[in-house]
Scaffold this active site. Structure first.
Site, PDB file in Angstrom:
ATOM      1  N   ALA A   1       0.831  -1.209   0.000  1.00  0.00           N
ATOM      2  CA  ALA A   1       0.000   0.000   0.000  1.00  0.00           C
ATOM      3  C   ALA A   1       0.866   1.261   0.000  1.00  0.00           C
ATOM      4  O   ALA A   1       0.725   2.140  -0.856  1.00  0.00           O
ATOM      5  CB  ALA A   1      -0.935  -0.012   1.216  1.00  0.00           C
TER       6      ALA A   1
ATOM      7  N   ARG B   1     -13.212 -18.567   4.654  1.00  0.00           N
ATOM      8  CA  ARG B   1     -12.333 -18.759   5.818  1.00  0.00           C
ATOM      9  C   ARG B   1     -13.088 -18.759   7.141  1.00  0.00           C
ATOM     10  O   ARG B   1     -12.720 -19.486   8.060  1.00  0.00           O
ATOM     11  CB  ARG B   1     -11.280 -17.639   5.843  1.00  0.00           C
TER      12      ARG B   1
ATOM     13  N   HIS C   1      -7.018 -17.277   9.988  1.00  0.00           N
ATOM     14  CA  HIS C   1      -6.721 -18.187   8.881  1.00  0.00           C
ATOM     15  C   HIS C   1      -6.885 -19.604   9.403  1.00  0.00           C
ATOM     16  O   HIS C   1      -6.353 -19.944  10.456  1.00  0.00           O
ATOM     17  CB  HIS C   1      -5.305 -17.966   8.346  1.00  0.00           C
TER      18      HIS C   1
ATOM     19  N   ARG D   1     -13.156 -11.240   4.715  1.00  0.00           N
ATOM     20  CA  ARG D   1     -12.418 -10.989   3.471  1.00  0.00           C
ATOM     21  C   ARG D   1     -12.374 -12.235   2.598  1.00  0.00           C
ATOM     22  O   ARG D   1     -12.053 -13.317   3.065  1.00  0.00           O
ATOM     23  CB  ARG D   1     -10.983 -10.554   3.797  1.00  0.00           C
TER      24      ARG D   1
END
Length: 519
Positions: free
Chosen positions: A14, A288, A241, A384
């Site tokens: 970023a 996830r 995760h 996400r």
């Protein structure tokens, strides 16, 4: 004091993408990048999966990628943001290629697209299983070619400089004028004054201790923005995760990529039972949040410390070619995936919330922009979709660049006072920092983990208050150290996660509270 046109806090994808773009566009303007470890140390470096981009127009489409993202986000995505980010994907990928990033190709010379959990098609562009590392390499190389970019490694940003630091208030709205920076090698504290400041400081994984993130991921940017009174939202949506490598010490840090399940690996319990089809029709390719919660349920039922990822039935030559890093890491742990199952456990991985920004990356504080994992853009919603994070960082860095290209920052004359540490002494009891850190991380794992309850969250608030008071007293009386400031930042982040968890009365995506289940 250092004066610069653009101050960038963080050296991941970023921060570097914005820096390279703005430095190329305005060669007469200066960019200073501040990063607290080596210049290449960031969450980007450890991103294994890749960049989700629609390239296969025969089988895939923007519409499909948008739908997959909205499904994963469980109704909380900003649909306009989702459309914008996904449709910009191919252009942002093209820029990475121009900067020299390399991605895997198939025998026909086309991109070797991967498929990950939650995706309906093959669309993940990757470089073996070290995609983030390759992107970081290419961006840093380009940044070093631009003479108007300066990188300050081993410099830790203590706080943003805003109105309340100034002796005279020259603005009615909260405005950022730069930052106070700690040189970790000399222990000097100095000010960087900037016309525009970009927070690209990464994630918060170390708040939980067991994490796939590097040790630098302590939520510094979010904590600084929070103290400066920026709006922070959706902090309850911490993505775990499902498959971090487990070892006997109970520590999990190395990520076994989502793409391994996309490649065909099965999740099994200790008895060898493949349990995921019981929880979701997509089995191992569910999103996830579902896979993590399913594993958590299996571990609670069995009392075992881990489950297993079975790759033994896969084409091993193809696997090793595709995941050489994972294969070798397993061998280091005496796991031969040709014959052995990989012990895995969920670990703190990604934060879907953070500093609220608009489509131009503007925060609620004037002259302060933000992009990357420390932000809440509306793309991820409650969960996400795999490999959307690098894409988000690329798109928002570009949008912030576009905004600055059209809107020149005003050079405001302000007198910023020096950092004041009068009356402080060098801390002699470093054990207090380590003790409180371990206590904080255990608190977050045990009380604010994958499955939460109001009782545990309320107990967490009480315990966190004790840690907060002890650390604040230490901070007021001690000379600055990085470890003390990181701990202080992690406490701020923990406070936000716990309180915003209690405020959510409905289970969504990665957030699950047993008290929100309708009886």
């Amino acid at each position: 004091m250092i004066e610069t046109d653009y101050l960038v806090i963080g050296s991941g994808v970023a921060g570097l993408t914005f820096s390279v773009k703005i430095a190329e566009k305005f060669p007469n303007k200066t960019v200073v990048i501040v990063t607290k470890a080596n210049e290449d140390e960031s969450n980007t470096k450890y991103a294994q999966g890749g960049v989700a981009v629609v390239l296969d127009k025969e089988n895939d489409s923007f519409k499909k990628h948008i739908k997959d993202t909205l499904i994963a986000g469980d109704g909380l995505c900003d649909e306009d943001v989702v459309k914008m980010v996904i449709k910009e994907g191919p252009e942002r990928l093209e820029e990475l290629l121009l900067w020299g990033a390399n991605f895997d190709l198939d025998p026909q010379g086309a991109f070797d697209l991967g498929k990950e959990g939650g995706h309906s098609e093959y669309r993940v562009v990757h470089h073996k299983d070290i995609t983030g590392f390759e992107i970081e390499r290419a961006l840093l190389k380009r940044a070093h070619q631009l003479p108007n970019i300066s990188i300050l490694p081993h410099h830790f940003v203590l706080d943003l400089v805003t109105n309340h630091h100034l002796k005279e208030n020259i603005s009615d709205e909260i405005t950022c004028y730069g930052a106070y920076v700690f040189d970790q090698k000399s222990s000097n504290i100095f000010t960087i004054k900037a016309q525009s400041t970009l927070l690209a400081s990464g994630g918060i994984g170390c708040v939980y201790g067991h994490t796939t993130n590097p040790v630098i991921a302590t939520g510094d940017g979010i904590a600084m923005a929070y103290r400066a009174k920026a709006e922070i939202k959706d902090m309850e949506f911490v993505q775990f995760h499902p498959t971090a490598l487990y070892d006997a010490k109970g520590e999990s840090s190395f990520l076994i990529s989502e793409a391994v399940r996309g490649f065909g690996a099965y999740l099994r319990n200790k008895k060898g039972y493949r349990f995921m089809p019981e929880y979701d029709e997509r089995a191992e390719l569910a999103s996830r949040d579902i896979v993590s919660q399913s594993i958590d349920s299996e571990l609670k039922k069995s009392g075992e410390p881990c489950v297993f990822l079975d790759c033994t039935h896969l084409d091993m030559d193809a696997f090793i070619k595709h995941f050489p890093n994972i294969y070798n890491k397993c061998l280091e742990h005496h796991i031969d995936i040709k014959t052995d199952w990989i012990p895995v456990v969920p670990a703190s991985h990604y934060l879907c919330g953070g500093i609220v920004v608009d489509k131009d990356g503007k925060t609620t504080i004037a002259n302060l922009f933000s992009c990357g994992e420390c932000t809440r853009t509306g793309l991820h919603g409650a969960n996400r979709l795999a490999s959307n994070s690098l894409l988000e960082a690329l798109v928002y860095a570009h949008n912030i660049f576009k905004y600055h290209s059209k809107n020149e920052s005003e050079n405001v004359q302000v007198n910023i006072p020096d950092w004041n540490d009068e009356g402080t002494t060098i801390a002699k009891e470093h054990i207090l920092i380590q003790h409180n850190l371990k206590e904080l991380q255990a608190l977050m794992r045990n009380y604010v983990g994958i499955v939460r309850s109001n009782k545990r969250l309320n107990q967490a608030i009480k315990r966190l208050d004790l840690i907060y008071n002890e650390v604040e007293d230490l901070y007021k009386e001690s000379k600055i150290t990085t470890s003390l400031c990181e701990l202080r930042n992690m406490i701020n982040v923990a406070h936000l996660i716990i309180n915003q968890s209690l405020n959510r009365k409905e289970n969504k995506g990665g957030y699950f509270n047993v008290d929100n289940v309708k009886k």
